[in-house]
Each structure stands twice: as structure tokens, then as C-alpha cells.
Design a protein around this motif. Structure first.
Motif, PDB file in Angstrom:
ATOM      1  N   CYS A   1      15.859 -17.403  -9.782  1.00  0.00           N
ATOM      2  CA  CYS A   1      15.203 -16.094  -9.769  1.00  0.00           C
ATOM      3  C   CYS A   1      16.209 -14.973  -9.973  1.00  0.00           C
ATOM      4  O   CYS A   1      15.980 -14.055 -10.770  1.00  0.00           O
ATOM      5  CB  CYS A   1      14.449 -15.911  -8.461  1.00  0.00           C
ATOM      6  N   GLU A   2      17.332 -15.049  -9.299  1.00  0.00           N
ATOM      7  CA  GLU A   2      18.326 -13.981  -9.411  1.00  0.00           C
ATOM      8  C   GLU A   2      18.921 -13.936 -10.811  1.00  0.00           C
ATOM      9  O   GLU A   2      19.159 -12.853 -11.362  1.00  0.00           O
ATOM     10  CB  GLU A   2      19.417 -14.156  -8.357  1.00  0.00           C
ATOM     11  N   ALA A   3      19.145 -15.101 -11.415  1.00  0.00           N
ATOM     12  CA  ALA A   3      19.662 -15.127 -12.781  1.00  0.00           C
ATOM     13  C   ALA A   3      18.661 -14.498 -13.752  1.00  0.00           C
ATOM     14  O   ALA A   3      19.054 -13.812 -14.703  1.00  0.00           O
ATOM     15  CB  ALA A   3      19.986 -16.562 -13.198  1.00  0.00           C
ATOM     16  N   ILE A   4      17.377 -14.708 -13.519  1.00  0.00           N
ATOM     17  CA  ILE A   4      16.353 -14.103 -14.376  1.00  0.00           C
ATOM     18  C   ILE A   4      16.392 -12.579 -14.259  1.00  0.00           C
ATOM     19  O   ILE A   4      16.407 -11.861 -15.268  1.00  0.00           O
ATOM     20  CB  ILE A   4      14.953 -14.650 -14.023  1.00  0.00           C
ATOM     21  N   PHE A   5      16.425 -12.068 -13.040  1.00  0.00           N
ATOM     22  CA  PHE A   5      16.442 -10.615 -12.855  1.00  0.00           C
ATOM     23  C   PHE A   5      17.711  -9.998 -13.424  1.00  0.00           C
ATOM     24  O   PHE A   5      17.668  -8.938 -14.058  1.00  0.00           O
ATOM     25  CB  PHE A   5      16.292 -10.263 -11.374  1.00  0.00           C
ATOM     26  N   LYS A   6      18.849 -10.661 -13.236  1.00  0.00           N
ATOM     27  CA  LYS A   6      20.101 -10.125 -13.762  1.00  0.00           C
ATOM     28  C   LYS A   6      20.129 -10.192 -15.288  1.00  0.00           C
ATOM     29  O   LYS A   6      20.646  -9.288 -15.957  1.00  0.00           O
ATOM     30  CB  LYS A   6      21.284 -10.876 -13.169  1.00  0.00           C
ATOM     31  N   GLY A   7      19.586 -11.268 -15.855  1.00  0.00           N
ATOM     32  CA  GLY A   7      19.510 -11.361 -17.311  1.00  0.00           C
ATOM     33  C   GLY A   7      18.608 -10.291 -17.889  1.00  0.00           C
ATOM     34  O   GLY A   7      18.924  -9.670 -18.917  1.00  0.00           O
ATOM     35  N   PHE A   8      17.475 -10.058 -17.236  1.00  0.00           N
ATOM     36  CA  PHE A   8      16.571  -8.988 -17.662  1.00  0.00           C
ATOM     37  C   PHE A   8      17.282  -7.642 -17.597  1.00  0.00           C
ATOM     38  O   PHE A   8      17.172  -6.816 -18.516  1.00  0.00           O
ATOM     39  CB  PHE A   8      15.331  -8.993 -16.764  1.00  0.00           C
ATOM     40  N   ALA A   9      18.045  -7.432 -16.536  1.00  0.00           N
ATOM     41  CA  ALA A   9      18.774  -6.176 -16.374  1.00  0.00           C
ATOM     42  C   ALA A   9      19.763  -5.957 -17.506  1.00  0.00           C
ATOM     43  O   ALA A   9      19.816  -4.875 -18.111  1.00  0.00           O
ATOM     44  CB  ALA A   9      19.507  -6.176 -15.026  1.00  0.00           C
ATOM     45  N   ARG A  10      20.540  -6.974 -17.813  1.00  0.00           N
ATOM     46  CA  ARG A  10      21.578  -6.814 -18.831  1.00  0.00           C
ATOM     47  C   ARG A  10      20.970  -6.656 -20.226  1.00  0.00           C
ATOM     48  O   ARG A  10      21.485  -5.906 -21.061  1.00  0.00           O
ATOM     49  CB  ARG A  10      22.545  -7.990 -18.766  1.00  0.00           C
ATOM     50  N   ALA A  11      19.863  -7.351 -20.485  1.00  0.00           N
ATOM     51  CA  ALA A  11      19.178  -7.180 -21.769  1.00  0.00           C
ATOM     52  C   ALA A  11      18.576  -5.776 -21.874  1.00  0.00           C
ATOM     53  O   ALA A  11      18.634  -5.139 -22.933  1.00  0.00           O
ATOM     54  CB  ALA A  11      18.101  -8.249 -21.939  1.00  0.00           C
ATOM     55  N   MET A  12      18.012  -5.270 -20.779  1.00  0.00           N
ATOM     56  CA  MET A  12      17.467  -3.918 -20.782  1.00  0.00           C
ATOM     57  C   MET A  12      18.559  -2.884 -20.985  1.00  0.00           C
ATOM     58  O   MET A  12      18.349  -1.884 -21.688  1.00  0.00           O
ATOM     59  CB  MET A  12      16.721  -3.651 -19.471  1.00  0.00           C
ATOM     60  N   ARG A  13      19.719  -3.106 -20.388  1.00  0.00           N
ATOM     61  CA  ARG A  13      20.818  -2.159 -20.575  1.00  0.00           C
ATOM     62  C   ARG A  13      21.150  -2.015 -22.058  1.00  0.00           C
ATOM     63  O   ARG A  13      21.333  -0.905 -22.562  1.00  0.00           O
ATOM     64  CB  ARG A  13      22.046  -2.617 -19.784  1.00  0.00           C
ATOM     65  N   GLN A  14      21.236  -3.142 -22.766  1.00  0.00           N
ATOM     66  CA  GLN A  14      21.499  -3.092 -24.213  1.00  0.00           C
ATOM     67  C   GLN A  14      20.397  -2.341 -24.946  1.00  0.00           C
ATOM     68  O   GLN A  14      20.652  -1.527 -25.838  1.00  0.00           O
ATOM     69  CB  GLN A  14      21.585  -4.511 -24.787  1.00  0.00           C
ATOM     70  N   ALA A  15      19.149  -2.657 -24.590  1.00  0.00           N
ATOM     71  CA  ALA A  15      18.011  -2.148 -25.350  1.00  0.00           C
ATOM     72  C   ALA A  15      17.774  -0.659 -25.169  1.00  0.00           C
ATOM     73  O   ALA A  15      17.355   0.025 -26.102  1.00  0.00           O
ATOM     74  CB  ALA A  15      16.748  -2.935 -24.978  1.00  0.00           C
ATOM     75  N   VAL A  16      18.029  -0.130 -23.964  1.00  0.00           N
ATOM     76  CA  VAL A  16      17.726   1.291 -23.724  1.00  0.00           C
ATOM     77  C   VAL A  16      18.888   2.207 -24.051  1.00  0.00           C
ATOM     78  O   VAL A  16      18.703   3.422 -24.158  1.00  0.00           O
ATOM     79  CB  VAL A  16      17.275   1.546 -22.259  1.00  0.00           C
ATOM     80  N   GLU A  17      20.090   1.654 -24.227  1.00  0.00           N
ATOM     81  CA  GLU A  17      21.238   2.512 -24.509  1.00  0.00           C
ATOM     82  C   GLU A  17      21.089   3.198 -25.861  1.00  0.00           C
ATOM     83  O   GLU A  17      20.576   2.624 -26.821  1.00  0.00           O
ATOM     84  CB  GLU A  17      22.535   1.714 -24.454  1.00  0.00           C
ATOM     85  N   LEU A  18      21.550   4.425 -25.918  1.00  0.00           N
ATOM     86  CA  LEU A  18      21.479   5.205 -27.152  1.00  0.00           C
ATOM     87  C   LEU A  18      22.631   4.815 -28.070  1.00  0.00           C
ATOM     88  O   LEU A  18      23.783   4.719 -27.644  1.00  0.00           O
ATOM     89  CB  LEU A  18      21.537   6.700 -26.839  1.00  0.00           C
ATOM     90  N   ASP A  19      22.317   4.601 -29.330  1.00  0.00           N
ATOM     91  CA  ASP A  19      23.312   4.265 -30.346  1.00  0.00           C
ATOM     92  C   ASP A  19      23.599   5.530 -31.146  1.00  0.00           C
ATOM     93  O   ASP A  19      22.724   6.026 -31.864  1.00  0.00           O
ATOM     94  CB  ASP A  19      22.757   3.164 -31.248  1.00  0.00           C
ATOM     95  N   PRO A  20      24.809   6.081 -31.037  1.00  0.00           N
ATOM     96  CA  PRO A  20      25.098   7.350 -31.729  1.00  0.00           C
ATOM     97  C   PRO A  20      24.959   7.245 -33.242  1.00  0.00           C
ATOM     98  O   PRO A  20      24.702   8.253 -33.909  1.00  0.00           O
ATOM     99  CB  PRO A  20      26.538   7.662 -31.310  1.00  0.00           C
TER     100      PRO A  20
END
Length: 197
Positions: free
Chosen positions: A163-182
Motif C-alpha cells: 500500500c505504501e509503495a502504491i501511494f508513494k509511486g502515485f505521489a512521484r508520478a503526480m509530481r512529474q505530471a503537475v510540474e510546469l515545463d518552461p
């Protein structure tokens, strides 16, 4: 500021959630379900999305409404903070190891919600949380935020680690996806000129 705030009240839950996509991973989580609090804290810390989440739910009935509605409200707040999604990375992928466990999460902030779930648990509960509510929580977030989300347990045996690996993986994937690309200069990352629909 890419922030979202949702106040959501029903006969079953009363929820306030605030997010800051450009945060530092600060969190203040109180759902009334200890294990769920711990997992959402992991999401905040590893996505660097600041999350405040306060839930007063009908836990005297069971934990279903609290888990489901907290996912809905968090997803709505993320969607609000994303706005038209201009300039975001849009896609995110993470391999998430935790001891003997390895999870893969891939997502697309497409505006077309979908959950593909290839994971499972051998315990009925983690803490007091019914493990059947874990994929339901992710379904609620994905639907409310407009995320295509794929979660796959590659291997693992310890249910807490899974469960914790799933939440952490979701977190790291979301970080990539929501970050702004200049390099995108605020452009919506779609040849259609919009995401969703």
C-alpha cells in the motif's frame, strides 16, 4: 499560485481540503482513519503537493464514506488547482520499491478519468481501514481530478509495504505530471488545444 480549496458537505461527511501544487510537501491530514492519514501524508510528502485535509465522517457506520469522499474532494481540489492545465508535464511514471515490494504507477492528467488496478491485498484490513477501500480511494481521486491512472503491483508480500509503495509511486508520478515545463511556455499539452472532452 496553483492552489485549490474544496469544502464539501453531505449527510455522510463534512470535508475541507486545500492543496498547493507548488508546495514543499507540507501536510495536515485528519480523516479519522489513522492508516489513511498516514498514506495521504506519504502522498503529500513525496509529490511535494501541500495538502490540508480535514474530514468529519460517519465513522460510526463504517469507513467507506470517509475514504470515498476524501478521495473525491482531494481530486476536485487538484483539478481546481490545475486550471486549464497549461504548461504541465501531463504524464508521470514511477517505479516504487519498498523492501520486498515493487510497484509501477503511470498516469496521464488527460481530463479522461480511468483507473486500471492490478494490485491486491491478502489482509482484510490495514489498521482499521478495509483494504477494499484503497483502490476505491484511488478511483475517487482519478474520477474527480480527470486522471487516467494505472497501478500495478509487480511483486511483494507485505501488505503495508504494498500500500505504501502504491501511494508513494502515485505521489512521484503526480509530481512529474503537475510540474510546469518552461519549454511549453504555458501551452496546453495536447494537439487538440484542450484536455478532456
Amino acid at each position: 499560485m496553483r492552489t485549490g480549496r474544496i469544502a464539501r458537505r453531505t449527510a455522510e461527511t463534512d470535508i475541507l481540503v486545500e492543496v498547493d501544487l507548488d508546495g514543499t510537501g507540507r501536510f495536515d491530514i485528519h480523516t479519522g482513519i489513522g492508516f489513511l492519514d498516514h498514506m495521504i501524508e506519504q502522498f503529500s510528502r513525496h509529490s511535494l503537493i501541500d495538502v490540508t485535509l480535514k474530514v468529519d465522517g460517519d465513522l460510526h457506520v463504517d469507513e467507506h464514506h470517509t475514504a470515498e469522499d476524501s478521495g473525491i474532494a482531494l481530486g476536485q481540489a487538484i483539478g481546481q488547482a490545475l486550471g486549464d492545465k497549461g504548461g504541465i508535464g501531463r504524464y508521470g511514471t514511477a517505479y516504487s520499491p519498498m523492501d520486498e515490494t515493487l510497484v509501477r504507477v503511470a498516469l496521464d492528467i488527460s481530463g479522461r478519468p480511468w483507473l486500471v488496478w492490478h494490485a491486491g491485498f491478502t489482509q482484510v484490513k490495514l489498521g482499521t481501514l478495509d483494504t477494499e477501500l484503497i483502490d476505491h480511494w484511488f478511483h475517487s481521486v482519478a474520477q474527480a481530478a480527470g486522471i487516467t491512472l494505472h497501478v500495478e503491483l509487480l511483486y511483494g508480500t507485505n501488505n503495508h509495504h504494498i500500500c505504501e509503495a502504491i501511494f508513494k509511486g502515485f505521489a512521484r508520478a503526480m509530481r512529474q505530471a503537475v510540474e510546469l515545463d518552461p519549454r511549453k511556455n504555458g501551452a496546453i499539452p495536447s494537439t487538440k488545444g484542450q484536455l478532456g472532452g
